[in-house]
Design an enzyme around this catalytic site. Structure first.
Site, PDB file in Angstrom:
ATOM      1  CG  ASP A   1      -6.456   3.379  -0.425  1.00  0.00           C
ATOM      2  OD1 ASP A   1      -7.135   3.395   0.630  1.00  0.00           O
ATOM      3  OD2 ASP A   1      -5.346   3.985  -0.729  1.00  0.00           O
TER       4      ASP A   1
ATOM      5  CG  ASN B   1      -5.157   7.127  -4.261  1.00  0.00           C
ATOM      6  OD1 ASN B   1      -4.341   6.925  -4.571  1.00  0.00           O
ATOM      7  ND2 ASN B   1      -5.504   8.068  -3.373  1.00  0.00           N
TER       8      ASN B   1
ATOM      9  CG  HIS C   1      -1.863   1.086   1.198  1.00  0.00           C
ATOM     10  ND1 HIS C   1      -3.194   0.636   1.966  1.00  0.00           N
ATOM     11  CD2 HIS C   1      -1.957   2.263   0.802  1.00  0.00           C
ATOM     12  CE1 HIS C   1      -3.943   1.783   1.683  1.00  0.00           C
ATOM     13  NE2 HIS C   1      -3.390   2.663   1.053  1.00  0.00           N
TER      14      HIS C   1
ATOM     15  NE  ARG D   1       0.207  11.378  -2.857  1.00  0.00           N
ATOM     16  CZ  ARG D   1      -0.816  10.840  -2.174  1.00  0.00           C
ATOM     17  NH1 ARG D   1      -2.026  10.310  -2.739  1.00  0.00           N
ATOM     18  NH2 ARG D   1      -0.832  10.962  -0.902  1.00  0.00           N
TER      19      ARG D   1
ATOM     20  CG  ASP E   1      -2.151   4.777   3.745  1.00  0.00           C
ATOM     21  OD1 ASP E   1      -2.034   5.216   2.526  1.00  0.00           O
ATOM     22  OD2 ASP E   1      -3.140   4.894   4.376  1.00  0.00           O
TER      23      ASP E   1
HETATM   24 ZN   LIG Z   1      -7.100   4.403   2.344  1.00  0.00          ZN
END
Ligand SMILES: [Zn+2]
Lengths: 427, 301
Positions: free
Chosen positions: A148, A90, A56, A60, A307
């Site tokens: 996500d 994302n 995760h 970017r 993350d």
């Molecule tokens: Zn998330």
């Protein structure tokens, strides 16, 4: 090139052993008993582990290269001991087509750093309505499907997504938070949020969504021919963990990860009103942290995932309502947990390493890497010497850290991908 | 004190000494020439990231009454969203030699953040839901004028406690001065717990025997967010003549303004003898003069 790492302690999911003289060549471990090599590295006092896999990370690219790009992100990864990394989709635009997945992989391969396994969006544009093409995404090299950054509000879409992904062996990862319960929360909801005057994001928003998603998984399991796999991202609450434990006990095909920040920080960090600590899901209470540690130990949690969420300095110097969510952590994750969990709290090293290696590999359906003759030489050498976290020295473009100044041990000093040195900081 | 962010860590005697200074300043404001040279040569900036004309004017007047130079900066949040950070704005002002910053923002903690970036004194002019310390000081000052002392007095605060910086600051300050503070409002607008506060969803419980009542403004956005129903609010939480019977006879009424007449407060009450609303506004200038005086006089530049 052949490399010999002498007198090194081996550690993987099987345990600690050695010292061994590890001979590497042709991308493999040739021997654990030494031999002639073109390069010799002293491993005394150091640990050799399989390369880490991060499930995760937000790199970017494309679209937000001012925050991070593949080159800086993947360099940060190898500096953190990661040989493999899953990038979140994302981006702008979101990674939701086979072409986008291929483009990312191609570019990452050319960089020759950590191996990139792009995650693709579960729904087109991550809008939560129309599914992406799971089969073609799999063929393009997508590692998993996820929206996500967004929460999957439509349970029917998630169910269809799980069924579709299962047909091609892909796991679906979810950011489990009920958007209507968390509303505009910027920190953990509770007395402290009330005291600080900050809108709270309740732990029940996570638990409610996990409970729903487990029911959706049950449905997909009953309806599908192939076994669906649900992966819960950045689990942060005690109650969420209990639901997960129960589901695993009942044999549901569900996995989950925890992040370095949820394991080492609590909501108390927000007392100074510093948006560096603003993250989604939010930092929780001491009780939640203890529950997560238990979950890691007993196997309810499968992996530690960063993350890693880089932002610009200026964005993180906004106020707590406007600053974006996220903490960059690829470069500190292992030393942080090695120091805080293993050294200070006695968390077993073998299990910790497993949570960085085999655990995440299993989530993706990859084979484990163990330190034995013939194994792939994707490895990391870890040094016991202590040094403070210095965000200014990060390779990541996000040069801030909630752990700045923390003195940590276990820093990666050599990272190899299939026998090739991709990072070294040997003295 | 170096900054005024909230009342964490304040002692009773510090508050009392500040309110004593406010008394002296109030006398200055009664004179024909309402100006003293106390802050000559100091520059005070009002930095309002969220508009509030009343508070800004009150601070600027306070600074001018003490002969300070005043600059005012109003940043549209839109320019902030375009990437200009609070820090940039404040550092620009810092480069111009500002001694004190009055900072107002819609987000909790901005004044706290500012103290990390500027050397000047930071005064919280209201930050999100967090705190509005000069409002609480002027409320305390006004209550002391009306009641003499706050020792053992019961003060009821009514309305949207959860989202109110005024309530939060009063709940910090008034207990410090010996008052027993009750906060009443609908369950969705009450915090889970706040130190120093007795929280209740029953207005009558808070009003029972109260020596003074502070009424808060009900924001329209709370209804839009589905946190409260207007009719229900009026039926159960509006402070009316009839409900005030429960309080001590003649118990004064405070309101930080601006007021929604006939929503949180019965319109006739707002104009009654009991209302100290204009007194609050009046005292605001003296109290802010005292705050600037305490922060700036004797400060190294
Ligand atoms: Zn998330």
């Amino acid at each position: 090139m052949t490399i010999l790492i002498r007198n090194v302690t081996l550690v993987d999911a099987l345990g600690e052993r050695g010292p061994a003289d590890v001979l590497l060549g042709e991308g493999r471990i040739l021997s654990l008993e030494g031999g002639d090599a073109e390069r010799v590295i002293e491993g005394k006092g150091r640990l050799l582990a399989p390369g880490f896999l991060d499930l995760h990370a937000h790199l970017r690219e494309p679209g937000q290269e001012v925050k991070e790009n593949l080159a800086t992100g993947l360099l940060a990864a190898v500096r953190g001991g990661y040989t493999d990394l899953v990038s979140m989709p994302n981006t702008t635009p979101p990674v939701d087509t086979p072409e986008a997945v291929r483009a990312l992989r191609k570019k990452a391969q050319a960089l020759g750093l950590a191996r990139l396994h792009p995650a693709a969006a579960l729904t087109q544009g991550q809008e939560g309505r129309l599914l992406t093409e799971a089969g073609l995404l799999r063929e393009a090299g997508a590692a998993l499907l996820t929206d996500d950054g967004r929460t999957n509000e439509d349970a029917g879409v998630l169910a269809a997504g799980l069924l579709g992904a299962a047909a091609f062996g892909l796991p679906v990862a979810v950011h489990a938070e009920d958007a209507s319960l968390r509303r505009g929360g910027v920190m953990n909801d509770g007395p402290l949020a009330d005291l600080l005057g900050l809108p709270g994001n309740p732990p029940e928003a996570e638990a409610a969504r996990i409970a729903r998603d487990l029911e959706v998984l049950r449905y997909a399991l009953r309806r599908g021919q192939k076994k669906p796999r649900l992966h819960i991202q950045h689990l942060s609450t005690k109650r969420g963990l209990e639901l997960l434990r129960e589901a695993k006990g009942a044999g549901l095909p569900v996995t989950a990860e925890a992040t370095p920040h949820h394991l080492t920080l609590t909501e108390e960090a927000l007392k100074g009103f510093d948006p560096i600590f603003k993250v989604a899901p939010p930092l929780r209470t001491r009780e939640d942290v203890e529950a997560l540690l238990e979950g890691l130990l007993e196997g309810t949690l499968d992996a530690i995932a960063t993350d890693h969420a880089p932002h610009t300095q200026a964005e993180k110097e906004m106020d707590l309502l406007r600053a974006p969510f996220g903490i960059p952590s690829l470069e500190v994750a292992f030393p942080l947990l090695y120091t805080e969990l293993h050294r200070k709290r006695g968390f077993p090293l073998k299990r910790l390493v497993e949570l960085f290696t085999d655990g995440p590999r299993r989530v993706l359906g990859l084979r484990p890497i163990h330190l034995e003759e013939g194994a792939e030489a994707s490895l990391v050498l870890l040094d016991p010497k202590e040094r403070p976290v210095d965000p200014k020295a990060f390779a990541s473009k996000a040069r801030f850290s909630p752990w700045a100044g923390w003195v940590l041990a276990g820093w990666p000093v050599l990272t190899l991908v299939e026998g090739r040195v991709v990072y070294q900081a040997l003295e | 004190m170096r900054h005024l962010l909230d009342f964490a860590g304040w002692t009773k005697s510090e508050v009392e000494s500040l309110l004593e200074t406010a008394k002296v300043m109030a006398e200055v404001l009664e004179r024909p020439v309402k100006k003293v040279p106390a802050l000559q040569g100091f520059t005070v900036a009002t930095v309002f990231f969220e508009p509030s004309t009343r508070t800004r004017i009150s601070f600027e007047l306070a600074a001018r009454r003490m002969s300070a130079d005043v600059v005012s900066f109003a940043a549209a949040t839109s320019s902030l969203q375009k990437g200009e950070s609070y820090k940039d704005t404040l550092l620009t002002l810092e480069a111009m030699g500002i001694d004190a910053y009055v900072i107002r923002a819609d987000a909790a903690g901005v004044p706290h953040q500012a103290t990390r970036w500027v050397k000047g004194a930071v005064i919280n002019g209201g930050d999100g839901r967090r705190a509005h310390p000069t409002q609480a000081l002027l409320d305390a000052y006004t209550l002391l004028e009306a009641l003499g002392s706050l020792e053992g007095k019961k003060i009821a605060i009514v309305g949207d406690i959860l989202h109110s910086r005024v309530a939060r600051s009063n709940l910090e300050l008034l207990p410090l001065l010996g008052a027993e503070v009750w906060a009443a409002g609908p369950p969705t607008l009450l915090p889970q717990a706040l130190p120093g506060a007795r929280l209740t969803p029953h207005l009558e419980e808070a009003l029972e025997g109260a020596d003074a009542v502070m009424v808060l403004r009900l924001q329209r956005e709370r209804m839009e967010a589905g946190l409260v129903n207007l009719e229900d609010y009026i039926a159960h939480y509006q402070v009316t003549e009839e409900r005030l019977q429960k309080a001590k006879p003649g118990a004064p009424l405070l309101h930080p303004g601006p007021m929604n007449r006939d929503v949180e407060l019965e319109g006739t009450l707002a104009d009654s003898e009991r209302s100290l609303v204009n007194r609050q506004v009046h005292n605001g200038v003296a109290v802010r003069m005292a705050v600037l005086y305490h922060l700036l006089v004797g400060r190294e530049r």
